[in-house]
Design a protein around this motif. Structure first.
Motif, mmCIF file in Angstrom:
data_model
loop_
_atom_site.group_PDB
_atom_site.id
_atom_site.type_symbol
_atom_site.label_atom_id
_atom_site.label_comp_id
_atom_site.label_asym_id
_atom_site.label_seq_id
_atom_site.Cartn_x
_atom_site.Cartn_y
_atom_site.Cartn_z
ATOM 1 N N ARG A 1 -54.302 14.153 -31.175
ATOM 2 C CA ARG A 1 -52.842 14.270 -31.155
ATOM 3 C C ARG A 1 -52.189 13.168 -31.990
ATOM 4 N N ALA A 2 -52.710 11.942 -31.888
ATOM 5 C CA ALA A 2 -52.160 10.827 -32.673
ATOM 6 C C ALA A 2 -52.268 11.106 -34.164
ATOM 7 N N ILE A 3 -53.399 11.637 -34.583
ATOM 8 C CA ILE A 3 -53.592 11.932 -36.005
ATOM 9 C C ILE A 3 -52.657 13.046 -36.455
ATOM 10 N N ALA A 4 -52.491 14.069 -35.611
ATOM 11 C CA ALA A 4 -51.619 15.184 -35.970
ATOM 12 C C ALA A 4 -50.151 14.754 -36.016
ATOM 13 N N VAL A 5 -49.710 13.989 -35.037
ATOM 14 C CA VAL A 5 -48.302 13.580 -34.955
ATOM 15 C C VAL A 5 -47.976 12.517 -36.000
ATOM 16 N N HIS A 6 -48.908 11.646 -36.286
ATOM 17 C CA HIS A 6 -48.681 10.548 -37.234
ATOM 18 C C HIS A 6 -49.292 10.876 -38.598
ATOM 19 N N ALA A 7 -49.015 12.082 -39.054
ATOM 20 C CA ALA A 7 -49.531 12.580 -40.334
ATOM 21 C C ALA A 7 -48.744 11.982 -41.499
ATOM 22 N N PRO A 8 -49.336 11.999 -42.689
ATOM 23 C CA PRO A 8 -48.629 11.453 -43.852
ATOM 24 C C PRO A 8 -47.547 12.393 -44.361
ATOM 25 N N GLU A 9 -46.543 11.774 -44.947
ATOM 26 C CA GLU A 9 -45.441 12.508 -45.558
ATOM 27 C C GLU A 9 -45.014 11.694 -46.778
ATOM 28 N N GLN A 10 -44.774 12.372 -47.876
ATOM 29 C CA GLN A 10 -44.396 11.671 -49.108
ATOM 30 C C GLN A 10 -42.977 11.149 -49.003
ATOM 31 N N GLY A 11 -42.816 9.871 -49.231
ATOM 32 C CA GLY A 11 -41.489 9.256 -49.262
ATOM 33 C C GLY A 11 -41.219 8.733 -50.657
ATOM 34 N N PRO A 12 -40.037 8.190 -50.897
ATOM 35 C CA PRO A 12 -39.712 7.683 -52.233
ATOM 36 C C PRO A 12 -40.590 6.499 -52.642
ATOM 37 N N ASP A 13 -41.153 5.789 -51.660
ATOM 38 C CA ASP A 13 -41.983 4.623 -51.966
ATOM 39 C C ASP A 13 -43.451 4.836 -51.610
ATOM 40 N N GLY A 14 -43.877 6.083 -51.527
ATOM 41 C CA GLY A 14 -45.283 6.380 -51.221
ATOM 42 C C GLY A 14 -45.429 7.102 -49.898
ATOM 43 N N LEU A 15 -46.664 7.194 -49.428
ATOM 44 C CA LEU A 15 -46.926 7.900 -48.176
ATOM 45 C C LEU A 15 -46.395 7.117 -46.985
ATOM 46 N N ARG A 16 -45.693 7.826 -46.103
ATOM 47 C CA ARG A 16 -45.159 7.244 -44.873
ATOM 48 C C ARG A 16 -45.607 8.106 -43.702
ATOM 49 N N CYS A 17 -45.620 7.523 -42.521
ATOM 50 C CA CYS A 17 -45.927 8.258 -41.303
ATOM 51 C C CYS A 17 -44.753 9.183 -40.992
ATOM 52 N N ARG A 18 -45.060 10.439 -40.749
ATOM 53 C CA ARG A 18 -44.016 11.427 -40.457
ATOM 54 C C ARG A 18 -43.273 11.084 -39.167
ATOM 55 N N ASN A 19 -43.927 10.411 -38.227
ATOM 56 C CA ASN A 19 -43.321 10.131 -36.932
ATOM 57 C C ASN A 19 -42.513 8.833 -36.906
ATOM 58 N N ASP A 20 -43.076 7.749 -37.428
ATOM 59 C CA ASP A 20 -42.384 6.457 -37.298
ATOM 60 C C ASP A 20 -42.002 5.812 -38.627
ATOM 61 N N GLN A 21 -42.260 6.499 -39.723
ATOM 62 C CA GLN A 21 -41.898 6.054 -41.066
ATOM 63 C C GLN A 21 -42.565 4.754 -41.507
ATOM 64 N N ALA A 22 -43.620 4.334 -40.808
ATOM 65 C CA ALA A 22 -44.411 3.182 -41.253
ATOM 66 C C ALA A 22 -45.270 3.625 -42.438
ATOM 67 N N ALA A 23 -45.792 2.663 -43.170
ATOM 68 C CA ALA A 23 -46.712 2.999 -44.254
ATOM 69 C C ALA A 23 -47.895 3.762 -43.657
ATOM 70 N N HIS A 24 -48.301 4.821 -44.351
ATOM 71 C CA HIS A 24 -49.424 5.626 -43.854
ATOM 72 C C HIS A 24 -50.726 5.057 -44.389
ATOM 73 N N PRO A 25 -51.744 4.958 -43.578
ATOM 74 C CA PRO A 25 -51.831 5.354 -42.176
ATOM 75 C C PRO A 25 -51.235 4.286 -41.259
ATOM 76 N N CYS A 26 -50.434 4.736 -40.287
ATOM 77 C CA CYS A 26 -49.807 3.818 -39.334
ATOM 78 C C CYS A 26 -50.823 3.401 -38.264
ATOM 79 N N ARG A 27 -50.417 2.517 -37.384
ATOM 80 C CA ARG A 27 -51.309 1.980 -36.343
ATOM 81 C C ARG A 27 -51.928 3.086 -35.481
ATOM 82 N N LEU A 28 -51.120 4.056 -35.047
ATOM 83 C CA LEU A 28 -51.651 5.093 -34.165
ATOM 84 C C LEU A 28 -52.561 6.068 -34.907
#
Length: 86
Positions: A27-54
């Motif tokens: 579930r953590a991997i599915a929810v905290h999936a990567p999403e392309q942002g203007p500055d690179g890959l970000r976590c879809r859930n918390d907008q941290a740099a991907h891969p995020c902590r979770l």
């Protein structure tokens, strides 16, 4: 690595990995999936740099359980397909 990662460090692994931990990890991997942002890959859930902590925690739990990358992808795909959609 985001500043929050520097402060908090990694989420610790459980002492032994149970089936419930595997479910949480998928579930953590599915929810905290990567999403392309203007500055690179970000976590879809918390907008941290991907891969995020979770996301990293989920990957480590599943690696500890012995799942291959293909098995992880299949588990995440199955989770996403079976998730209830509003």
């Amino acid at each position: 690595m985001d500043r929050i990662d520097e402060v908090l460090g990694e989420v610790p692994l459980p002492p032994y990995v149970t089936a419930e931990d595997v479910d949480f990890a998928v579930r953590a991997i599915a929810v905290h999936a990567p999403e392309q942002g203007p500055d690179g890959l970000r976590c879809r859930n918390d907008q941290a740099a991907h891969p995020c902590r979770l996301h990293r925690w989920g990957q480590r739990v599943l690696a500890e359980r012995g799942l291959s990358e293909a098995q992880v992808r299949a588990s995440v795909t199955h989770h996403e397909a079976s998730a209830v959609r509003p």
